[in-house]
Design a protein around this motif. Sequence first.
Motif, PDB file in Angstrom:
ATOM      1  N   THR A  96      -0.217  -3.470   6.782  1.00 59.14           N
ATOM      2  CA  THR A  96      -0.803  -3.276   5.454  1.00 59.14           C
ATOM      3  C   THR A  96       0.151  -2.447   4.606  1.00 59.14           C
ATOM      4  O   THR A  96       0.980  -1.685   5.121  1.00 59.14           O
ATOM      5  CB  THR A  96      -2.162  -2.525   5.507  1.00 59.14           C
ATOM      6  OG1 THR A  96      -1.942  -1.182   5.938  1.00 59.14           O
ATOM      7  CG2 THR A  96      -3.155  -3.220   6.424  1.00 59.14           C
ATOM      8  N   TYR A  97      -0.009  -2.583   3.316  1.00 57.77           N
ATOM      9  CA  TYR A  97       0.790  -1.802   2.377  1.00 57.77           C
ATOM     10  C   TYR A  97       0.573  -0.307   2.601  1.00 57.77           C
ATOM     11  O   TYR A  97       1.516   0.483   2.585  1.00 57.77           O
ATOM     12  CB  TYR A  97       0.419  -2.197   0.946  1.00 57.77           C
ATOM     13  CG  TYR A  97       1.142  -1.393  -0.119  1.00 57.77           C
ATOM     14  CD1 TYR A  97       2.463  -1.687  -0.440  1.00 57.77           C
ATOM     15  CD2 TYR A  97       0.494  -0.355  -0.788  1.00 57.77           C
ATOM     16  CE1 TYR A  97       3.135  -0.959  -1.407  1.00 57.77           C
ATOM     17  CE2 TYR A  97       1.159   0.373  -1.758  1.00 57.77           C
ATOM     18  CZ  TYR A  97       2.475   0.070  -2.064  1.00 57.77           C
ATOM     19  OH  TYR A  97       3.136   0.799  -3.015  1.00 57.77           O
ATOM     20  N   LYS A  98      -0.675   0.082   2.833  1.00 56.93           N
ATOM     21  CA  LYS A  98      -1.028   1.485   3.032  1.00 56.93           C
ATOM     22  C   LYS A  98      -0.283   2.063   4.242  1.00 56.93           C
ATOM     23  O   LYS A  98       0.256   3.173   4.169  1.00 56.93           O
ATOM     24  CB  LYS A  98      -2.541   1.606   3.221  1.00 56.93           C
ATOM     25  CG  LYS A  98      -3.054   3.012   3.363  1.00 56.93           C
ATOM     26  CD  LYS A  98      -4.584   2.992   3.495  1.00 56.93           C
ATOM     27  CE  LYS A  98      -5.139   4.369   3.720  1.00 56.93           C
ATOM     28  NZ  LYS A  98      -6.596   4.356   3.861  1.00 56.93           N
ATOM     29  N   GLU A  99      -0.259   1.353   5.351  1.00 58.66           N
ATOM     30  CA  GLU A  99       0.439   1.820   6.558  1.00 58.66           C
ATOM     31  C   GLU A  99       1.933   1.950   6.296  1.00 58.66           C
ATOM     32  O   GLU A  99       2.575   2.917   6.719  1.00 58.66           O
ATOM     33  CB  GLU A  99       0.188   0.873   7.736  1.00 58.66           C
ATOM     34  CG  GLU A  99      -1.252   0.781   8.179  1.00 58.66           C
ATOM     35  CD  GLU A  99      -1.782   2.041   8.841  1.00 58.66           C
ATOM     36  OE1 GLU A  99      -0.999   2.954   9.168  1.00 58.66           O
ATOM     37  OE2 GLU A  99      -3.004   2.116   9.040  1.00 58.66           O
ATOM     38  N   GLU A 100       2.503   0.991   5.588  1.00 60.25           N
ATOM     39  CA  GLU A 100       3.932   1.054   5.270  1.00 60.25           C
ATOM     40  C   GLU A 100       4.254   2.230   4.364  1.00 60.25           C
ATOM     41  O   GLU A 100       5.262   2.903   4.540  1.00 60.25           O
ATOM     42  CB  GLU A 100       4.392  -0.258   4.636  1.00 60.25           C
ATOM     43  CG  GLU A 100       4.449  -1.395   5.620  1.00 60.25           C
ATOM     44  CD  GLU A 100       4.935  -2.692   5.003  1.00 60.25           C
ATOM     45  OE1 GLU A 100       4.974  -2.805   3.754  1.00 60.25           O
ATOM     46  OE2 GLU A 100       5.268  -3.604   5.777  1.00 60.25           O
ATOM     47  N   GLN A 101       3.390   2.488   3.406  1.00 63.23           N
ATOM     48  CA  GLN A 101       3.642   3.608   2.491  1.00 63.23           C
ATOM     49  C   GLN A 101       3.533   4.954   3.193  1.00 63.23           C
ATOM     50  O   GLN A 101       4.209   5.909   2.815  1.00 63.23           O
ATOM     51  CB  GLN A 101       2.695   3.535   1.291  1.00 63.23           C
ATOM     52  CG  GLN A 101       3.044   2.392   0.350  1.00 63.23           C
ATOM     53  CD  GLN A 101       4.531   2.352   0.014  1.00 63.23           C
ATOM     54  OE1 GLN A 101       5.092   3.307  -0.524  1.00 63.23           O
ATOM     55  NE2 GLN A 101       5.197   1.253   0.355  1.00 63.23           N
ATOM     56  N   LEU A 102       2.707   5.021   4.222  1.00 60.19           N
ATOM     57  CA  LEU A 102       2.630   6.248   5.015  1.00 60.19           C
ATOM     58  C   LEU A 102       3.970   6.510   5.691  1.00 60.19           C
ATOM     59  O   LEU A 102       4.496   7.627   5.633  1.00 60.19           O
ATOM     60  CB  LEU A 102       1.509   6.148   6.050  1.00 60.19           C
ATOM     61  CG  LEU A 102       1.291   7.376   6.929  1.00 60.19           C
ATOM     62  CD1 LEU A 102       1.003   8.617   6.093  1.00 60.19           C
ATOM     63  CD2 LEU A 102       0.162   7.117   7.911  1.00 60.19           C
ATOM     64  N   VAL A 103       4.554   5.500   6.303  1.00 59.95           N
ATOM     65  CA  VAL A 103       5.875   5.643   6.940  1.00 59.95           C
ATOM     66  C   VAL A 103       6.928   5.994   5.891  1.00 59.95           C
ATOM     67  O   VAL A 103       7.745   6.901   6.092  1.00 59.95           O
ATOM     68  CB  VAL A 103       6.265   4.353   7.705  1.00 59.95           C
ATOM     69  CG1 VAL A 103       7.702   4.434   8.214  1.00 59.95           C
ATOM     70  CG2 VAL A 103       5.304   4.104   8.865  1.00 59.95           C
TER      71      VAL A 103
END
Length: 150
Positions: free
Chosen positions: A85-92
């Motif tokens: 998900t975009y959210k998971e990628e933005q966390l990284v």
Amino acid sequence: MIFQIIQETGVPSTNIGIEITEDACMTSFLSMEKVVDKLEQITTAGIHLAMDDFGTGYSSLTLLNQLPFDTIKIDKSFIDKIGTTYKEEQLVASIIQMVHFLDKKIVAEGVETEQQLAFLRDKRCDIIQGYLYSKPLREKEAIAFLARRL
């Protein structure tokens, strides 16, 4: 004990790196002041310190800035979520940006796919570690592996 081993072996301290898990730092029986003091003694001697498994324990951004780690290693559990998900990628991406802001190097642990590699390169992750490149190797295997790549 570390300093005794260095003295006995004659290995330059600048050739040594130690990885300490985030959990070990945060749940030590020592006070945080003593933990910081011990870690500073190690880095003053020229030994490289890396915080392993970042994000899996009791992360404190204040302590992350106070602890004298040179390198922060993002746990594989975060890397596995790249592409979900975009959210998971933005966390990284945010972790990478934050660690760079603190003038530390960032390592991505457990990289297994080209998609993960492309994302991490795009976000300027400093070091990639994982099966995409190689499984863990014994000394002779590692030397042969590196010789083939040079």
